[in-house]
Motif scaffolding. Structure first.
Motif, PDB file in Angstrom:
ATOM      1  N   THR A  44      -4.626  -3.126   6.024  1.00 42.41           N
ATOM      2  CA  THR A  44      -5.219  -3.643   4.855  1.00 42.41           C
ATOM      3  C   THR A  44      -5.227  -4.923   4.390  1.00 42.41           C
ATOM      4  O   THR A  44      -4.232  -5.802   4.938  1.00 42.41           O
ATOM      5  N   TYR A  76      -5.046  -7.714   2.291  1.00 43.49           N
ATOM      6  CA  TYR A  76      -4.690  -7.896   1.003  1.00 43.49           C
ATOM      7  C   TYR A  76      -5.406  -8.761  -0.005  1.00 43.49           C
ATOM      8  O   TYR A  76      -5.288  -8.297  -1.266  1.00 43.49           O
ATOM      9  N   VAL A 130       0.816  -1.163  -0.136  1.00 45.70           N
ATOM     10  CA  VAL A 130       0.043  -0.108   0.066  1.00 45.70           C
ATOM     11  C   VAL A 130       0.906   1.237  -0.126  1.00 45.70           C
ATOM     12  O   VAL A 130       1.878   1.410   0.770  1.00 45.70           O
ATOM     13  N   GLN A 138      -8.617  -9.271   0.200  1.00 46.78           N
ATOM     14  CA  GLN A 138      -9.712  -8.517  -0.183  1.00 46.78           C
ATOM     15  C   GLN A 138      -9.604  -7.200  -1.074  1.00 46.78           C
ATOM     16  O   GLN A 138     -10.505  -7.168  -2.040  1.00 46.78           O
ATOM     17  N   GLU A 139      -8.277  -6.666  -1.081  1.00 47.69           N
ATOM     18  CA  GLU A 139      -8.113  -5.826  -2.080  1.00 47.69           C
ATOM     19  C   GLU A 139      -7.554  -5.984  -3.049  1.00 47.69           C
ATOM     20  O   GLU A 139      -6.980  -5.382  -4.258  1.00 47.69           O
TER      21      GLU A 139
END
Length: 364
Positions: free
Chosen positions: A87, A89, A65, A91-92
């Motif tokens: 974050t 990872y 990120v 999911q993103e």
């Protein structure tokens, strides 16, 4: 103009000498030497450091990120969520970055956690306050400073039993200070800066079995009147002290006379110490007390100054300008001259001691 390889080597030497930034990535080193992270010559240079054993290569994970970019840890443990920016990872749809790091094989720098300063003869409060102020404001660490005051010493220095009495008092006070430091969760070993007659008292404490429990960090002696053959190596080997810097003033006219006036004294602050574990450093322009002139003190304890470097840097590569070795065995001055001066000294003590005692009471 330096070649790229010379710049790389100079930066590595700097880090090893100061003990700072021993772990870094290729990109971090590239920034420090004003090179591109894609510089092939820099990558080859780092590979060579690893091959020669100067550094080891580590593989670590970094958060992908943009606003975070923190190092997460080694690549042995997979990270699915950043512990810093949180974050997720998966999911993103992001993947953790894998990056090589390098660790230089050297000692890390040390902090100055607290120190004790022992002044010389006839030092008034104004000098002590200035010294404490300079130390507190020039060091980047929160380092409490204890200025030990043994009083206004004059004729007292002519008599050896008085030295031992003062050393006993000083040792007891240091023991109390160490107890307070450990209670405050500070290290039990203070660094020491001692000047002139204060150096002699420090040597008596080190030689006194009653204070075998006291341990010290790094010691700086300035304008020392300790004998050059004092066995510093024994105290280092017994882990009583970590290291010693003997700062010598080439224009010091007081130290050479000490052995003739003060029992047990010697010209360590002029000719140096013979012990191999000591750093003798001479300043060509300093006299007996010039170390503590405000402008000189600022330079000595500022970042990169001699005293600051000695107290913080790894010592394996410590070789400051002015370093020297005592090449010949030291012998005391002629016995007859020392004997006569001691007799005169004891006579003066008997005559003037009452006046000195009264002055000590009025001007402690």
């Amino acid at each position: 103009m330096k070649t790229p390889e010379e710049r790389y080597s100079a930066e590595i030497s700097r880090r090893l000498e100061t003990g700072d930034d021993l772990e870094f990535s290729l990109a971090q080193l590239a920034k420090a030497v004003d090179a591109s992270p894609d510089d092939e010559a820099l990558a080859v240079f780092l590979d060579q450091l690893v091959k020669t054993g100067t550094a080891t290569r580590l593989t670590a994970q970094r958060c992908p990120v943009g606003g975070c970019g923190r190092v997460l840890g080694s690549d042995d443990t997979p990270f699915s969520v950043c512990p810093y920016c949180h974050t997720d990872y998966q999911q993103e749809g992001l993947e953790v970055l894998i990056e090589d790091f390098y660790r230089l094989k050297g000692e890390t720098s040390r902090d100055i956690r607290w120190m004790i300063v022992v002044h010389g003869m006839n030092s008034r409060a104004a000098w002590q306050e200035e010294f404490s102020w300079q130390i507190a404001n020039r060091l980047r660490y929160s380092a409490p400073v204890l200025i030990y005051k043994y009083g206004w010493a004059t004729i007292d220095v002519l008599v050896r039993p008085v030295h031992r009495h003062l050393a006993k008092q000083m040792g007891a006070r240091i023991r109390i200070a160490i107890k307070h430091a450990t209670t405050s969760r500070r290290p039990s070993r203070p660094d020491i800066i001692a000047h002139s007659f204060g150096t002699l008292l420090l040597s008596l404490i080190l030689e006194d079995p009653d204070f075998d429990d006291l341990r010290f960090g790094r010691i700086i002696t300035a304008g020392s009147i300790i004998r050059p053959n004092f066995d510093w190596n024994r105290h280092i080997a017994r882990n009583r002290i970590e290291a010693v810097l003997n700062h010598v003033g080439a224009k010091d006219s007081a130290v050479p006379l000490a052995q003739y006036a003060i029992p047990g004294a010697g010209p360590g602050g002029k000719v140096g110490y013979a012990a191999t574990g000591v750093f003798n450093v001479c300043n060509d322009s300093f006299g007996h007390s010039d170390f503590f002139e405000p402008e000189n003190l600022r330079l000595l304890i500022a970042e990169g100054g001699l005293w600051h470097s000695f107290l913080t840097h790894p010592l394996a590569r410590f070789l400051p300008a002015g370093s020297f070795v005592l090449e010949r065995s030291w012998k005391p001055g002629p016995l007859m001259i020392r004997g006569v001066s001691r007799v005169v000294g004891y006579m003066l003590f008997v005559l003037i001691a009452p006046v000195s005692w009264a002055r000590r009471c009025l001007d402690p």
